[in-house]
Design a protein around this motif. Structure first.
Motif, PDB file in Angstrom:
ATOM      1  N   GLY A 138       0.827  -1.204   0.000  1.00 24.92           N
ATOM      2  CA  GLY A 138       0.000   0.000   0.000  1.00 24.92           C
ATOM      3  C   GLY A 138       0.864   1.259   0.000  1.00 24.92           C
ATOM      4  O   GLY A 138       0.508   2.279  -0.594  1.00 24.92           O
ATOM      5  N   MET A 139       2.026   1.164   0.660  1.00 22.24           N
ATOM      6  CA  MET A 139       2.958   2.299   0.676  1.00 22.24           C
ATOM      7  C   MET A 139       3.442   2.611  -0.742  1.00 22.24           C
ATOM      8  O   MET A 139       3.641   3.773  -1.098  1.00 22.24           O
ATOM      9  N   GLY A 140       3.626   1.557  -1.516  1.00 26.66           N
ATOM     10  CA  GLY A 140       4.023   1.752  -2.911  1.00 26.66           C
ATOM     11  C   GLY A 140       2.931   2.465  -3.689  1.00 26.66           C
ATOM     12  O   GLY A 140       3.203   3.361  -4.498  1.00 26.66           O
ATOM     13  N   GLN A 141       1.680   2.093  -3.410  1.00 26.62           N
ATOM     14  CA  GLN A 141       0.578   2.771  -4.101  1.00 26.62           C
ATOM     15  C   GLN A 141       0.460   4.219  -3.636  1.00 26.62           C
ATOM     16  O   GLN A 141       0.045   5.092  -4.391  1.00 26.62           O
ATOM     17  N   TYR A 142       0.825   4.471  -2.373  1.00 27.78           N
ATOM     18  CA  TYR A 142       0.820   5.847  -1.859  1.00 27.78           C
ATOM     19  C   TYR A 142       1.834   6.688  -2.643  1.00 27.78           C
ATOM     20  O   TYR A 142       1.548   7.804  -3.085  1.00 27.78           O
ATOM     21  N   HIS A 172       2.718  -4.698  -8.978  1.00 26.96           N
ATOM     22  CA  HIS A 172       3.255  -6.063  -8.907  1.00 26.96           C
ATOM     23  C   HIS A 172       4.684  -6.177  -9.438  1.00 26.96           C
ATOM     24  O   HIS A 172       5.568  -6.667  -8.782  1.00 26.96           O
ATOM     25  N   ALA A 173       4.878  -5.780 -10.722  1.00 26.64           N
ATOM     26  CA  ALA A 173       6.197  -5.924 -11.353  1.00 26.64           C
ATOM     27  C   ALA A 173       6.482  -4.646 -12.148  1.00 26.64           C
ATOM     28  O   ALA A 173       5.639  -3.761 -12.225  1.00 26.64           O
ATOM     29  N   ASP A 174       7.657  -4.563 -12.747  1.00 26.27           N
ATOM     30  CA  ASP A 174       8.014  -3.366 -13.503  1.00 26.27           C
ATOM     31  C   ASP A 174       7.403  -3.423 -14.900  1.00 26.27           C
ATOM     32  O   ASP A 174       7.702  -4.331 -15.673  1.00 26.27           O
ATOM     33  N   GLN A 175       6.536  -2.480 -15.213  1.00 25.51           N
ATOM     34  CA  GLN A 175       5.912  -2.463 -16.544  1.00 25.51           C
ATOM     35  C   GLN A 175       6.420  -1.296 -17.389  1.00 25.51           C
ATOM     36  O   GLN A 175       5.771  -0.916 -18.367  1.00 25.51           O
ATOM     37  N   THR A 176       7.572  -0.748 -17.040  1.00 30.20           N
ATOM     38  CA  THR A 176       8.107   0.388 -17.793  1.00 30.20           C
ATOM     39  C   THR A 176       8.137   0.108 -19.291  1.00 30.20           C
ATOM     40  O   THR A 176       7.748   0.942 -20.105  1.00 30.20           O
ATOM     41  N   SER A 177       8.563  -1.125 -19.653  1.00 28.65           N
ATOM     42  CA  SER A 177       8.749  -1.431 -21.069  1.00 28.65           C
ATOM     43  C   SER A 177       7.436  -1.400 -21.846  1.00 28.65           C
ATOM     44  O   SER A 177       7.442  -1.306 -23.062  1.00 28.65           O
ATOM     45  N   ALA A 217       4.559   0.222  -8.046  1.00 25.81           N
ATOM     46  CA  ALA A 217       4.764  -0.454  -6.767  1.00 25.81           C
ATOM     47  C   ALA A 217       5.052  -1.919  -7.067  1.00 25.81           C
ATOM     48  O   ALA A 217       4.201  -2.625  -7.574  1.00 25.81           O
ATOM     49  N   GLU A 218       6.288  -2.334  -6.773  1.00 25.46           N
ATOM     50  CA  GLU A 218       6.698  -3.693  -7.138  1.00 25.46           C
ATOM     51  C   GLU A 218       7.005  -4.521  -5.907  1.00 25.46           C
ATOM     52  O   GLU A 218       7.480  -4.008  -4.900  1.00 25.46           O
ATOM     53  N   GLU A 255      13.069  -4.021   2.204  1.00 23.73           N
ATOM     54  CA  GLU A 255      13.184  -4.450   0.807  1.00 23.73           C
ATOM     55  C   GLU A 255      12.233  -5.591   0.477  1.00 23.73           C
ATOM     56  O   GLU A 255      12.568  -6.505  -0.258  1.00 23.73           O
ATOM     57  N   PHE A 256      11.024  -5.543   1.036  1.00 15.84           N
ATOM     58  CA  PHE A 256       9.963  -6.449   0.596  1.00 15.84           C
ATOM     59  C   PHE A 256       9.306  -5.885  -0.660  1.00 15.84           C
ATOM     60  O   PHE A 256       8.806  -6.610  -1.493  1.00 15.84           O
ATOM     61  N   ILE A 257       9.278  -4.582  -0.714  1.00 12.28           N
ATOM     62  CA  ILE A 257       8.740  -3.945  -1.915  1.00 12.28           C
ATOM     63  C   ILE A 257       9.757  -2.934  -2.419  1.00 12.28           C
ATOM     64  O   ILE A 257      10.691  -2.536  -1.702  1.00 12.28           O
ATOM     65  N   LYS A 258       9.584  -2.543  -3.668  1.00  6.08           N
ATOM     66  CA  LYS A 258      10.456  -1.521  -4.238  1.00  6.08           C
ATOM     67  C   LYS A 258       9.653  -0.703  -5.231  1.00  6.08           C
ATOM     68  O   LYS A 258       8.541  -1.103  -5.594  1.00  6.08           O
ATOM     69  N   MET A 259      10.220   0.431  -5.640  1.00  9.41           N
ATOM     70  CA  MET A 259       9.529   1.259  -6.626  1.00  9.41           C
ATOM     71  C   MET A 259      10.239   1.133  -7.965  1.00  9.41           C
ATOM     72  O   MET A 259      11.467   1.059  -8.026  1.00  9.41           O
TER      73      MET A 259
END
Lengths: 306, 374, 370
Positions: B148-152, B252-257, B267-268, B299-303
Motif C-alpha cells: 500500500g505504501m508503494g501505491q501511496y 506487482h512488477a516493472d511495466q516500464t517497457s 509499486a513492485e 526491501e519487501f517492496i520496491k519502486m
C-alpha cells in the motif's frame, strides 16, 4: 462526473460496441458461412483462441501485425479443414466434434502460446473517424480498427454472395437439402468442408483482433466465450450476414455496459452487469428459437434446428 | 482425521527415491536421487510471465534457483482446489521438496492447512495469509509486504501528473488489500492536491483481459488521466491506458517497457530479496519466523525507476515521502478521515501506521474515491 | 462326407451361438479402447516432433497417477466431482441432448450448500448435511432442468444455452459470495461462512479420499440401473434414437427431457455439495474449477454409459493428477493435458464412424462369409 453527465454511458456503450464487437462479427460471419452449408461448428471458440495466439506470435516474430492476421486466418482454416473432414465421415456428430475441437484448439493455443505471454507484439492500426468531434470521449469511441471496417464490408459482401452469386447458391442448396444438391451434381461433403474452412478463417481473424488490437495482448484469459456467443448470435441473426453485423454491435455494447455504469458511480452488484452479454444472448435465443421446424432462414440440413 | 494405515510420507518418500535411484537413471528423476541439497517448490495460480503477481513471485523463484545447493521446482496455473493440495503432496513425495511457496492467497485456507499437518518436517510459506499461533500449524508461515505504501508513492507522482484531477483505478474484487491500495493511491495524490478524486472500476475477476480493457477505456472516457490497477496481470491495463494517452502507474512488477513514455513509477514486489533470505535461513538450519511482514525499508517492496514524465517537483516530493516511509512508522491512513459513504474512519490525530494489522481487514473506500465496496 | 460336413456345420453354429453375444458387446468396448490408444499415438507423435519422449510422459503419468499408494489417493481424490460432472452430460445425452454447462450447476449447487450450511451452523450434521445435499441437488436440478425446459418448450439449442448458463451461474455465485452471503470475518477471500466440523464430510476411513467418491460410484450404478433396467430408461433410449418416433409412439418426451436434464443437474449439484462440505469448507469462487468441462470428455469417452464412466473418470483423474509432475520433470506447459484430451476426444468421436463396419462384431454377417 464531467460535462457529459449521463451521456457518458451511451457514448461509452457505442465505443464499447465498436471495440468489442469485431470478434463477435468475424466469428458469427464464419459460422453463418458454415451453417448455411448445413453444418454447425461449435469449435469456433477454440479457433478464435488459436487465431489469437498464432496472430500474436507471428506478428511478434515478423514485426508485422498484418502478417499475423494472415497467419491467424490460415490457422483458422486449418482447424476448419480438420472439422470439415472429420464431419464428412458417416455417423460423426458435428456438435460433439466442435466441442472436441474447442478443447484441442484451446489446448494447442495455451501450449504453444506460453512463450508469447510476455513479449509485446505490434498492434493493428486504427483510423480516427472521430476527428470531427471536439469531445475526447467521442473521438476515442470512433477510433475504429481497420478490421472492424473489413468485417462490416465482409458482412455485406457475404449477404450479396448468398443472394446473387453462384457460390452462394451452391452453399445454400447444399445447406437446405443434401439430396437436392446431389441431384444437381454437387458434392455436399466437399462444399461443406470448404465452407467450414472459410468459416474457420473468419474466426481466426476474429481471434487476431483480440490479441492484436483489443485488448491487444495474448494471454490465456483472452477469450471469455466470445466464440460460443457468436454461434448463438447466428441463430438470433437468422443466418443473415448483415443482421450478424447488427447483432455483434448489440453484444459488444452489452459488454461495455458493466464498466461504463461503474464509471458513473453505479457499482452495486457489478457482477450482475457483467453477465449482460450472456443474459442477452440467452434471452434472445429463447425469444427467437422455435420448436416447429420452419425457423425462418434456417438451413434445412442443420443439425441444431432439425 | 481417520487413522492412516499407510504412512504415505515415510513409505512413498523412500520408495520413490529407491526406485528412482535403482532403475530410472535415464528418466528425469535425478533431482531427488542425488539425495542432498534443498528442494524448494513454488506454485503459481496463473502463468508465471504475466507481467504481474505471478511473475513477481517467479522472479523471486529464479533468484532462489541461482543459489548453491538449491533445486527449484515450479508449477503454474494451479487452481485453488484439491489441485493445489495434490501439487504440494506431489512436490513433497516425488521431488523431496522441504520448503514450499504456494503463492496464491486462496491456497491457504483450507488447502495448506489440510496438507501441512501431514508433513511436519516440511515448511509451508504462504504469501498474504494471516498465520496465528493458536489457530495454525507451526510448520506454516505467512509473509507479505506493505505494498500500500508503494501505491501511496504512486499516488504522489499521479497527483503531480494529472491535469483533470481525476485518477482511475482498475481493481479485481473489493477485498482489504485491494481497498488499501485504492485508498493509499488516492491519499498519496491528495498530498499534492486535496481536490483530486479517484474513480474505481471492479472487473470481478483477477484475470479477464477484455473486461480490464473495457474498464480502462471507461476510466479514460470518464476523464481519468492517470490510471493504475490491482489485477493479477497489469499488462492489458497499462497498454490500454497508455494507448488512450493516460499516464500509468505500475503494480506487482516493472511495466516500464510497456509504456516507456507514460509510465510514472510502479509499486513492485521484491520477492527475490525475501525468498533468497528465507531459503538461506533454511540452508543454514535456522527457523523462518511464522509471521513476517515488511515494507520498503526491509526491501519487501520496491519502486520502479521514475519515468521521464515525472516532473522535478514530483520527484522531490516522491523522494521526500519515500525517505519518510523508510524511516519507519509512516501512516498513509491518518485522521481526520471519512469514508466515501460518509462515516468517520479516524478522528483527528488518529493514524494507522503501515505495520498496523487492522489495515489487513480494511472494508471501506475513503472520501474522494468514486465506487463502492460491494 | 455328408455326415462330416453336417457335424462341422453344427459345430460352427454352436460357436456362433456362443460368440455372437460376446462379439456384439465387444464392439462397444474394443472400439473406444482402440480410439483411446489412437489418441495416445497421435499425442506421442506430437511429443516426438518436439523432441520430447512419449515413454517418459506415459511413465510419469503412471507414476504420478497410479504408480504408488500416494498416487492412487491423489487420483481418487479428484475422481468424485468428475463422476458427477460426467453423469450430468451422460444422462441428457441418452436423449440425444448435448448439455455442456454442468459447471454452472456445480457452482450453484455449491453455493446453495454453503448458504444453507451457514444458516444451520448450530445444528447437528445428521440433520443438516442431508438437507444441504438436497439443497445442492435441487438447485443443480433446477439449473440444468431449465436448459431442458428451454429445449422442450422453446426449441432453444441446449448446448449453447447450457454454456451461457454456466457463465451466468459463475457471475451469480461471485455476486452472492461477495455480497449477501459474504463472511465478514474472512474478508480476503470472499466466501460464505465457514462450516463447522460437524457440517463437514470426512474421509473414507483409512484413505485420504472423501466420501464423495463412494457417493459418486453409487450414483453411477443407480444411473446405469435407471437407464438399462427400467421402463423410463427404455423410453429414454428410444427417444434418444429417434425423438419423432418416440413422440409418435406416445412416449412422454417432454417429461423425459425435463427429468433427465434435472437429474443430471442434481448430480452436478451434488458435486458442488461435496466440494463445499469435503474440500473447501465454504462456497467461494474456487468452485469454478473446470470439473464440468472435464466431465464432458469423460461422458463421451464412456459413450454415455454410466458404468463405463467410472473407469474413464479414474483414468482422466490420473492424467490430471500427473500434470504437475509432467510440468516439473519434462518442462512441458500445463496445457499439455488439454492437448492430450483434445486428441483423445477427437479420436473417440472419429471412432463413431467405424461402428458396424467390422464384420467381427456383427454375428449376423458371419454366415455371409464365403
Amino acid at each position: 462526473m464531467n460535462e457529459l453527465g449521463l451521456w457518458a454511458i451511451p457514448i461509452a456503450v457505442l465505443g464499447g460496441a465498436i471495440r468489442v464487437s469485431t470478434p463477435f462479427l468475424f466469428v458469427s460471419l464464419g459460422e453463418v458461412l458454415t451453417e448455411r452449408s448445413g453444418r454447425i461448428n461449435l469449435g469456433l471458440e477454440g479457433t478464435l483462441v488459436i487465431g489469437a495466439m498464432v496472430g500474436y506470435a507471428v506478428a511478434y516474430l515478423s514485426g508485422s501485425p498484418w502478417l499475423g492476421v494472415l497467419a491467424a486466418a490460415a490457422a483458422g482454416s486449418a482447424f476448419g479443414l480438420i472439422h470439415g473432414l472429420i464431419c464428412s465421415l458417416p455417423r460423426v456428430n458435428d456438435i460433439a466434434i466442435g466441442i472436441a475441437m474447442m478443447i484441442l484448439g484451446t489446448g494447442l493455443a495455451f501450449y504453444f502460446g506460453k512463450p508469447f505471454v510476455q513479449p509485446v507484439a505490434p498492434d493493428l492500426p486504427s483510423i480516427p473517424l472521430g476527428w470531427w468531434s471536439s469531445i475526447p470521449q467521442v473521438e476515442a469511441a470512433l477510433n475504429v480498427n481497420v478490421l472492424f471496417l473489413i468485417g462490416a464490408a465482409a458482412a455485406f459482401a457475404l449477404w450479396w454472395m448468398f443472394k446473387t452469386t453462384r457460390i452462394g447458391l451452391v452453399i445454400r442448396v447444399v445447406g437446405d437439402s443434401t439430396d437436392a444438391a446431389r441431384a444437381m451434381g454437387l458434392r455436399p461433403a466437399v462444399v461443406r468442408t470448404l465452407a467450414t474452412m472459410a468459416g474457420g478463417a473468419f474466426a481466426g481473424v476474429g481471434g487476431a483482433y483480440l490479441s492484436l488490437f483489443y485488448p491487444g495482448s495474448w494471454n490465456e484469459g483472452i477469450s471469455s466465450g466470445q466464440g460460443l456467443m457468436a454461434v448463438a448470435l447466428v441463430i438470433f441473426a437468422r443466418w443473415n450476414p448483415v443482421a450478424c453485423f447488427g447483432a455483434a454491435l448489440l453484444f459488444g455494447g452489452a459488454g461495455a455496459l458493466g464498466p461504463s455504469l461503474q464509471s458513473v458511480g453505479i457499482s452495486q452488484g457489478y457482477h450482475l452487469f457483467f453477465t449482460a452479454p450472456y443474459v442477452l444472448t440467452l434471452g434472445v435465443l429463447i425469444a427467437t428459437s422455435s420448436t416447429t421446424r420452419a425457423m425462418t432462414g434456417a438451413p434445412g440440413e442443420l443439425s441444431i434446428t432439425k | 482425521m481417520p487413522m492412516k494405515p499407510l504412512s504415505r510420507r515415510g513409505f512413498l518418500h523412500g520408495s520413490a527415491a529407491a526406485v528412482g535411484a535403482a532403475s530410472l537413471g535415464s528418466l528425469p528423476f535425478q533431482a531427488q536421487a542425488d539425495g542432498h541439497g534443498l528442494t524448494v517448490g513454488f506454485i503459481y495460480v496463473g502463468p508465471k510471465d504475466d507481467f504481474g503477481y505471478n511473475q513477481a513471485h517467479a522472479e523471486g523463484a529464479a533468484a532462489v534457483a541461482m543459489m548453491d545447493g538449491v533445486t527449484v521446482v515450479e508449477e503454474e496455473n494451479v487452481a485453488e482446489t484439491v489441485d493445489v493440495q495434490n501439487s504440494m503432496e506431489s512436490m513433497i513425495n516425488f521431488d523431496g521438496a522441504s520448503l514450499l511457496f504456494p503463492t496464491s492467497f486462496g491456497y491457504f485456507d483450507p488447502h495448506i492447512l489440510e496438507v501441512a499437518p501431514n508433513h511436519p518436517d516440511v515448511r509451508f510459506q504462504h504469501a498474504a495469509g494471516l498465520w496465528s499461533a493458536d489457530m495454525h500449524p507451526m510448520n506454516v508461515g505467512s509473509y507479505f509486504g506493505y505494498i500500500g505504501m508503494g501505491q501511496y508513492l504512486n499516488g504522489i507522482t499521479a497527483g503531480h501528473a494529472t491535469t483533470s484531477k481525476k485518477l482511475g483505478f482498475v481493481a479485481a474484487i473489493p477485498i482489504p488489500q485491494v481497498l488499501l491500495n485504492i485508498n493509499s493511491f488516492l491519499l498519496g495524490a491528495r498530498q499534492v492536491d486535496p481536490e483530486i478524486t479517484c474513480q474505481v472500476i471492479f472487473t470481478g475477476s483477477w484475470s479477464n483481459a477484455v473486461r480490464e480493457a473495457e474498464a480502462t477505456n471507461a476510466l479514460a472516457d470518464a476523464g481519468c488521466d492517470v490510471i493504475t490497477c490491482h489485477v493479477d496481470g497489469p499488462k492489458v491495463v497499462i497498454e490500454t491506458a497508455a494507448g488512450r494517452g493516460s499516464y500509468v502507474c505500475g503494480y506487482h512488477a516493472d511495466q516500464t517497457s510497456l509504456a516507456p513514455d507514460l509510465y510514472l513509477t510502479g509499486a513492485e514486489w521484491n520477492w527475490a530479496n525475501v525468498y533468497t533470505g528465507m531459503v538461506q535461513t533454511a540452508l543454514d538450519g535456522g527457523t523462518i519466523p511464522n509471521f513476517v511482514r515488511g515494507g520498503l525499508t526491509d526491501e519487501f517492496i520496491k519502486m520502479s525507476p521514475l519515468g521521464p514524465a515525472v516532473s522535478d517537483a514530483s520527484r522531490a516530493q516522491f523522494e521526500a515521502t519515500k525517505a519518510e516511509i523508510m524511516a519507519g512508522g509512516f501512516a498513509a491512513i491518518r485522521g481526520p478521515l471519512m469514508s466515501n459513504t460518509g462515516t468517520q474512519i479516524l478522528g483527528a490525530g488518529e493514524a494507522l501506521v503501515e505495520t498496523d494489522i487492522a489495515l489487513e481487514s480494511m472494508d471501506y473506500l475513503v472520501e474522494g474515491v468514486i465506487g463502492s465496496t460491494s | 462326407m455328408t455326415d462330416q460336413s453336417v457335424s462341422q456345420g453344427s459345430l460352427a453354429s454352436a460357436r456362433v451361438a456362443l460368440l455372437a453375444p460376446v462379439a456384439r458387446r465387444a464392439e462397444a468396448v474394443v472400439l473406444p479402447i482402440a480410439a483411446l490408444l489412437a489418441g495416445f499415438l497421435v499425442f506421442s507423435l506430437f511429443l516426438l516432433i518436439q523432441g520430447k519422449s512419449p515413454t517418459d510422459f506415459f511413465y510419469l503419468v503412471y507414476r504420478a497417477g497410479f504408480g504408488t499408494a500416494f498416487s492412487w489417493q491423489n487420483t481418487l481424490s479428484r475422481t468424485a466431482p468428475l463422476l458427477f460432472a460426467a453423469l450430468c452430460v451422460a444422462l441428457p445425452a441418452r436423449l440425444g441432448l448435448v448439455v455442456i454447462g454442468g459447471e454452472g450447476a456445480i457452482v450453484l449447487g455449491g453455493v446453495a450448500t454453503g448458504a444453507l450450511g451457514a444458516a444451520m451452523l448450530g445444528s447437528s450434521g445428521i440433520v443438516a448435511l442431508p438437507l444441504m445435499a438436497l439443497a445442492g441437488a435441487v438447485v443443480g436440478a433446477a439449473w440444468i432442468g431449465a436448459v431442458g425446459a428451454m429445449r422442450y418448450f422453446r426449441g432453444v439449442n441446449e448446448t449453447i444455452a447450457s454454456l451461457l448458463m454456466a457463465y451466468i451461474a459463475i457471475s451469480i455465485m461471485n455476486h452472492l459470495v461477495e455480497g449477501p452471503l459474504r463472511d465478514p470475518s474472512n474478508p480476503n477471500k470472499p466466501s460464505t461462512l465457514s462450516l463447522t466440523d460437524e457440517l463437514r464430510i470426512g474421509d473414507i476411513p483409512g484413505w485420504d479420499v472423501h466420501w464423495g467418491l463412494a457417493a459418486g460410484l453409487i450414483c453411477c450404478v443407480l444411473t446405469w440401473v435407471l437407464i438399462e433396467r427400467t421402463t423410463w430408461g427404455f423410453a429414454a433410449r428410444i427417444t434418444g434414437g429417434n425423438i419423432r418416433a418416440a413422440q409418435v409412439q406416445g412416449l412422454p418426451v417432454g417429461w423425459l427431457i425435463l427429468g433427465f436434464t434435472a437429474l443430471g443437474g442434481a448430480f452436478a449439484g451434488l458435486a458442488g455439495f461435496f466440494e463445499v462440505t469435503a474440500v473447501h469448507g465454504s462456497a467461494n469462487s474456487s468452485l469454478a474449477a473446470g470439473f464440468g468441462y472435464t466431465g464432458i470428455l469423460i461422458a463421451f469417452l464412456a459413450r454415455h454409459n454410466a458404468l463405463a464412466i467410472i473407469p474413464v473418470a479414474i483414468l482422466l483423474a490420473g492424467f490430471e493428477a500427473s500434470s504437475g509432475l509432467i510440468q516439473r520433470r519434462m518442462d512441458l506447459p500445463d496445457a499439455t493435458m488439454l492437448v492430450l484430451q483434445g486428441f483423445v476426444f477427437i479420436a473417440i468421436l472419429l471412432s463413431d464412424t467405424f461402428y458396424g463396419r467390422f464384420k467381427a462384431f456383427a454375428p449376423e454377417r458371419w454366415s455371409t462369409s464365403p
